[in-house]
Motif scaffolding. Structure first.
Motif, PDB file in Angstrom:
ATOM      1  N   ALA A  76       0.829  -1.211   0.000  1.00 35.29           N
ATOM      2  CA  ALA A  76       0.000   0.000   0.000  1.00 35.29           C
ATOM      3  C   ALA A  76       0.858   1.253   0.000  1.00 35.29           C
ATOM      4  O   ALA A  76       0.568   2.232  -0.705  1.00 35.29           O
ATOM      5  CB  ALA A  76      -0.934  -0.009   1.206  1.00 35.29           C
ATOM      6  N   ILE A  77       1.939   1.247   0.785  1.00 31.40           N
ATOM      7  CA  ILE A  77       2.859   2.391   0.808  1.00 31.40           C
ATOM      8  C   ILE A  77       3.519   2.561  -0.554  1.00 31.40           C
ATOM      9  O   ILE A  77       3.552   3.661  -1.120  1.00 31.40           O
ATOM     10  CB  ILE A  77       3.928   2.208   1.903  1.00 31.40           C
ATOM     11  CG1 ILE A  77       3.299   2.302   3.293  1.00 31.40           C
ATOM     12  CG2 ILE A  77       5.032   3.261   1.751  1.00 31.40           C
ATOM     13  CD1 ILE A  77       4.259   1.965   4.430  1.00 31.40           C
ATOM     14  N   PRO A  86       0.112   3.388   5.734  1.00 36.11           N
ATOM     15  CA  PRO A  86       0.110   3.965   4.377  1.00 36.11           C
ATOM     16  C   PRO A  86      -0.441   5.379   4.331  1.00 36.11           C
ATOM     17  O   PRO A  86       0.025   6.210   3.539  1.00 36.11           O
ATOM     18  CB  PRO A  86      -0.781   2.990   3.583  1.00 36.11           C
ATOM     19  CG  PRO A  86      -0.736   1.712   4.344  1.00 36.11           C
ATOM     20  CD  PRO A  86      -0.646   2.125   5.778  1.00 36.11           C
ATOM     21  N   TYR A 115       2.413   7.730   5.507  1.00 35.73           N
ATOM     22  CA  TYR A 115       3.443   7.881   4.480  1.00 35.73           C
ATOM     23  C   TYR A 115       2.968   8.763   3.337  1.00 35.73           C
ATOM     24  O   TYR A 115       3.758   9.514   2.746  1.00 35.73           O
ATOM     25  CB  TYR A 115       3.871   6.514   3.955  1.00 35.73           C
ATOM     26  CG  TYR A 115       4.933   5.858   4.807  1.00 35.73           C
ATOM     27  CD1 TYR A 115       6.211   5.632   4.315  1.00 35.73           C
ATOM     28  CD2 TYR A 115       4.666   5.474   6.118  1.00 35.73           C
ATOM     29  CE1 TYR A 115       7.192   5.044   5.091  1.00 35.73           C
ATOM     30  CE2 TYR A 115       5.628   4.886   6.900  1.00 35.73           C
ATOM     31  CZ  TYR A 115       6.899   4.670   6.399  1.00 35.73           C
ATOM     32  OH  TYR A 115       7.864   4.099   7.187  1.00 35.73           O
TER      33      TYR A 115
END
Length: 276
Positions: free
Chosen positions: A40-41, A68, A71
């Protein structure tokens, strides 16, 4: 070394975890959770207009959303960053941009079993309600799933210090003003909390819209936004706060069986973005 061995064993158990229906906190869960977060990140799922894929974070706890999202709020060079609560103290997070580009200080109540001083990370131990930092020293303050524990009983999981067995449901407010104090003008504060039906449960509490508003009021931001996410039978998705107002938390430490949705923790999350 022991952590690497545990991670390797958990990775080997992943096929069995999948075959058994992805039961939270069973062998293989940590690996599945880490893969969900990292992908996801790396894909920027929480940036801009990106949509979460079907069954995102299925039977994974709220970290699948919180990390996420955090980030996605950071610039490529975040500057001086304070991790208020040590939620980011994991190698798979610290080695990822943009956090790996930051000058990072981690502050929490007591030393943990694992640290990464070799990555030039500073570790500070103490109470987030009264830190040792001077005014306006950080560009970013991050507090992921931490303030719901401040002022409550932290002796269950976080410290053996008996003085940290408290019962002040508003004990987090001094920490919010402290976050504001140590931020530079225009600095960014990112806070995530479990959201839903308010209740104090010994070592944590669930935030409702009233407590989220208290966070904003205490910080006195120049601007802010709040995003909400809910856990449903098919995983995590964005939600209106009204949709998850009655969401409840599954506490693994209570020893109760899983519910039909197999929630691994929070069923609602508030992600708060505050600009000093």
């Amino acid at each position: 070394m022991q952590f690497k061995i545990k991670e390797a064993m958990d990775a080997l158990a992943t096929p069995l975890y999948m075959a058994r229906g992805c039961r939270p906190w069973s062998p293989g869960y940590y690996t599945a959770k880490k893969r969900t977060i990292c992908s996801a990140i790396d894909a920027g799922l929480f940036s801009g207009e990106a949509r979460l894929p079907e069954k995102f974070g299925y039977r994974i706890d709220e970290r699948a959303v919180e990390y996420p999202w955090i980030y996605a709020q950071l610039t490529e060079s975040p500057g001086k960053v304070l991790d208020a609560g040590s939620a980011l103290n994991h190698q798979f997070l610290l080695e990822r941009a943009p956090l790996k580009n930051a000058e990072l200080t981690i502050m929490t109540l007591a030393p943990e079993k694992r640290c990464f001083w070799d990555k030039s990370i500073s570790y500070v131990f103490g109470d987030l309600r009264k830190t040792i930092f001077e005014d306006a020293v950080f560009d970013v303050v991050i507090s992921a799933s931490t303030i719901e524990h401040i002022g409550l009983d932290n002796t269950l999981l976080y410290t053996g210090d008996a003085s940290k067995k408290e019962s002040d449901a508003l004990g987090f407010l001094p920490a919010i003003t402290e976050f504001r104090r140590v931020l530079k003008p225009g600095g960014l504060c990112l806070i995530t909390v479990p959201f839903g039906r308010h209740g104090v449960h010994g070592w944590y509490q669930i935030f409702d819209i009233n407590l989220v508003n208290k966070v904003v009021e205490a910080f006195q931001p120049s601007s802010y936004s709040v995003e909400y996410f809910g856990y449903f039978l098919d995983g995590w998705r964005p939600a209106r706060h009204e949709e998850i107002a009655d969401a409840e938390f599954f506490d693994l430490h209570e020893g109760k069986p899983f519910s039909a949705d197999f929630a691994a923790g929070a069923r609602g999350v508030a992600c708060i973005r505050l600009v000093a």
